[in-house]
Design a protein around this motif. Structure first.
Motif, PDB file in Angstrom:
ATOM      1  N   VAL A 128       0.573  -0.962   0.386  1.00 23.58           N
ATOM      2  CA  VAL A 128      -0.087   0.304   0.269  1.00 23.58           C
ATOM      3  C   VAL A 128       0.595   1.263  -0.013  1.00 23.58           C
ATOM      4  O   VAL A 128       0.603   2.179  -0.699  1.00 23.58           O
ATOM      5  CB  VAL A 128      -0.767  -0.275   1.340  1.00 23.58           C
ATOM      6  CG1 VAL A 128      -1.809   1.862   1.670  1.00 23.58           C
ATOM      7  CG2 VAL A 128      -2.006  -1.146   1.138  1.00 23.58           C
ATOM      8  N   ALA A 132       0.701   3.861  -3.039  1.00 18.99           N
ATOM      9  CA  ALA A 132       0.547   5.284  -2.303  1.00 18.99           C
ATOM     10  C   ALA A 132       1.567   6.203  -2.728  1.00 18.99           C
ATOM     11  O   ALA A 132       1.487   7.472  -3.421  1.00 18.99           O
ATOM     12  CB  ALA A 132      -0.075   5.734  -1.417  1.00 18.99           C
ATOM     13  N   ILE A 182      -6.065   5.716  -3.574  1.00 20.00           N
ATOM     14  CA  ILE A 182      -5.529   4.971  -2.391  1.00 20.00           C
ATOM     15  C   ILE A 182      -6.870   3.406  -1.602  1.00 20.00           C
ATOM     16  O   ILE A 182      -6.678   2.434  -0.902  1.00 20.00           O
ATOM     17  CB  ILE A 182      -4.150   5.141  -0.754  1.00 20.00           C
ATOM     18  CG1 ILE A 182      -3.883   4.380  -1.232  1.00 20.00           C
ATOM     19  CG2 ILE A 182      -4.627   5.787  -0.062  1.00 20.00           C
ATOM     20  CD1 ILE A 182      -2.447   3.851  -1.973  1.00 20.00           C
ATOM     21  N   LYS A 183      -8.088   4.979  -1.360  1.00 20.86           N
ATOM     22  CA  LYS A 183      -9.201   3.844  -0.923  1.00 20.86           C
ATOM     23  C   LYS A 183      -9.607   2.584  -1.386  1.00 20.86           C
ATOM     24  O   LYS A 183     -10.430   1.833  -0.511  1.00 20.86           O
ATOM     25  CB  LYS A 183     -10.373   4.850  -0.540  1.00 20.86           C
ATOM     26  CG  LYS A 183     -11.151   5.703  -1.718  1.00 20.86           C
ATOM     27  CD  LYS A 183     -11.758   6.436  -1.772  1.00 20.86           C
ATOM     28  CE  LYS A 183     -12.655   6.704  -2.813  1.00 20.86           C
ATOM     29  NZ  LYS A 183     -12.790   5.986  -4.165  1.00 20.86           N
ATOM     30  N   HIS A 185      -7.658   0.499  -2.519  1.00 21.48           N
ATOM     31  CA  HIS A 185      -6.340  -0.274  -2.754  1.00 21.48           C
ATOM     32  C   HIS A 185      -6.936  -1.613  -2.118  1.00 21.48           C
ATOM     33  O   HIS A 185      -7.455  -1.969  -1.267  1.00 21.48           O
ATOM     34  CB  HIS A 185      -5.016   0.596  -2.106  1.00 21.48           C
ATOM     35  CG  HIS A 185      -4.275  -1.064  -2.341  1.00 21.48           C
ATOM     36  ND1 HIS A 185      -3.700  -2.093  -2.233  1.00 21.48           N
ATOM     37  CD2 HIS A 185      -3.074  -0.449  -3.320  1.00 21.48           C
ATOM     38  CE1 HIS A 185      -2.765  -2.179  -2.110  1.00 21.48           C
ATOM     39  NE2 HIS A 185      -1.572  -1.372  -3.197  1.00 21.48           N
ATOM     40  N   LEU A 188      -5.159  -2.855   1.209  1.00 22.05           N
ATOM     41  CA  LEU A 188      -5.729  -1.549   2.605  1.00 22.05           C
ATOM     42  C   LEU A 188      -6.085  -1.981   3.949  1.00 22.05           C
ATOM     43  O   LEU A 188      -5.967  -1.745   4.549  1.00 22.05           O
ATOM     44  CB  LEU A 188      -6.630  -0.323   2.001  1.00 22.05           C
ATOM     45  CG  LEU A 188      -6.382   1.096   2.506  1.00 22.05           C
ATOM     46  CD1 LEU A 188      -5.501   1.797   3.137  1.00 22.05           C
ATOM     47  CD2 LEU A 188      -7.594   2.028   2.335  1.00 22.05           C
ATOM     48  N   ALA A 256      -3.923   7.301   3.402  1.00 21.55           N
ATOM     49  CA  ALA A 256      -4.424   5.977   3.685  1.00 21.55           C
ATOM     50  C   ALA A 256      -4.625   5.644   4.657  1.00 21.55           C
ATOM     51  O   ALA A 256      -5.697   4.610   4.971  1.00 21.55           O
ATOM     52  CB  ALA A 256      -3.080   5.369   3.279  1.00 21.55           C
TER      53      ALA A 256
END
Length: 260
Positions: A128, A132, A182-183, A185, A188, A256
């Motif tokens: 992650v 990012a 990134i939300k 991913h 995450l 993140a």
């Protein structure tokens, strides 16, 4: 240059098959070292910029010790593809003469499925953080861009990262962005160690390492018709983008963490 970032150059001998539909038209091919590679072509949709993204993203993953199949420069001879029956593929190969990029083909690998394989918190946080940092929009539940090979996780396909270079405007603003995507991913939910990984990865990456990575971009990939900047000037923008982003990593790390 640190040899960790040196790429071998192979010559493509045989086009085997296209791998999927879409603008990038990657293909499975065999090279003169008798290995098979997933080839990304400079004559495809996003051209050399997708190859630069693939190269820089992969080299950074390598510098951070993340699992990635070997990257190679793949040379296409002028005569290659003339006997290809499919006109679209023949055009692609003709427009891709010279250096392209190959990723070692992991025979028998299967697509990562988050419902089947659980990734530990440390590795999830590392991946992650990487995505990012390089603004990789393409590691989602819909398209995980990871493989399981010999029971291990492998990262593939970084061609959609560094998307600022498709407009080449306001790179400073892009470098300071929080990367809200990134939300989406796929890893995450497991990435609970982002602060620890941030501290570790900022030690592993530094301007010298990033300079070595950017220096591996071939000159022929930096001759852009839409830009009057020299190869050295274009390389420097990539370098300054990455240095700025690294120096302000708390921006995308906090994004993140909040998204979790």
């Amino acid at each position: 240059m640190d040899k960790i970032f040196d790429l071998r150059t192979v010559t493509v001998m045989r086009y085997i098959t296209p791998l999927r539909e879409g603008g990038s038209l990657p293909a499975l091919a065999e090279a003169d070292d008798d290995f098979k590679y997933v080839l990304k072509f400079k004559g495809a949709g996003h051209g050399v910029k997708a190859l630069i993204a693939e190269l820089i993203g992969g080299q950074i993953a390598k510098a951070l010790g993340l699992p990635l199949p070997e990257l190679v420069f793949a040379h296409l001879d002028e005569a290659f593809g003339r006997t290809e029956a499919d006109e679209e593929i023949q055009d692609l190969l003709q427009f891709s003469q010279g250096l392209n990029l190959g990723l070692h083909f992991l025979s028998g690998a299967i697509t990562f499925d988050p419902a089947v394989t659980v990734v530990n918190e440390l590795l999830a946080s590392q991946i992650v953080w990487l995505d990012a940092f390089i603004t990789n929009v393409d590691r989602t539940f819909r398209n995980t861009n990871m493989l399981i090979w010999h029971k291990e996780l492998w990262l593939i396909d970084h061609g959609a990262c560094l998307y600022f270079h498709h407009s080449w405007n306001n790179w400073e603003q892009h470098a300071m962005s929080s990367f809200k995507l990134i939300k989406d991913h796929v890893l995450l939910p497991q990435a609970s160690l982002l602060d620890e990984v941030n501290a570790d990865f900022k030690k592993r990456l530094n301007p010298d390492v990033l300079q070595e990575i950017v220096n591996t971009i071939p000159d022929e990939w930096l001759q852009w018709e839409e830009s009057e900047q020299t190869e050295a000037e274009l390389r420097n923008v990539y370098l300054q983008f990455l240095i700025t982003r690294l120096n302000h990593s708390e921006i995308f790390v906090n994004e993140a963490k909040n998204a979790r």
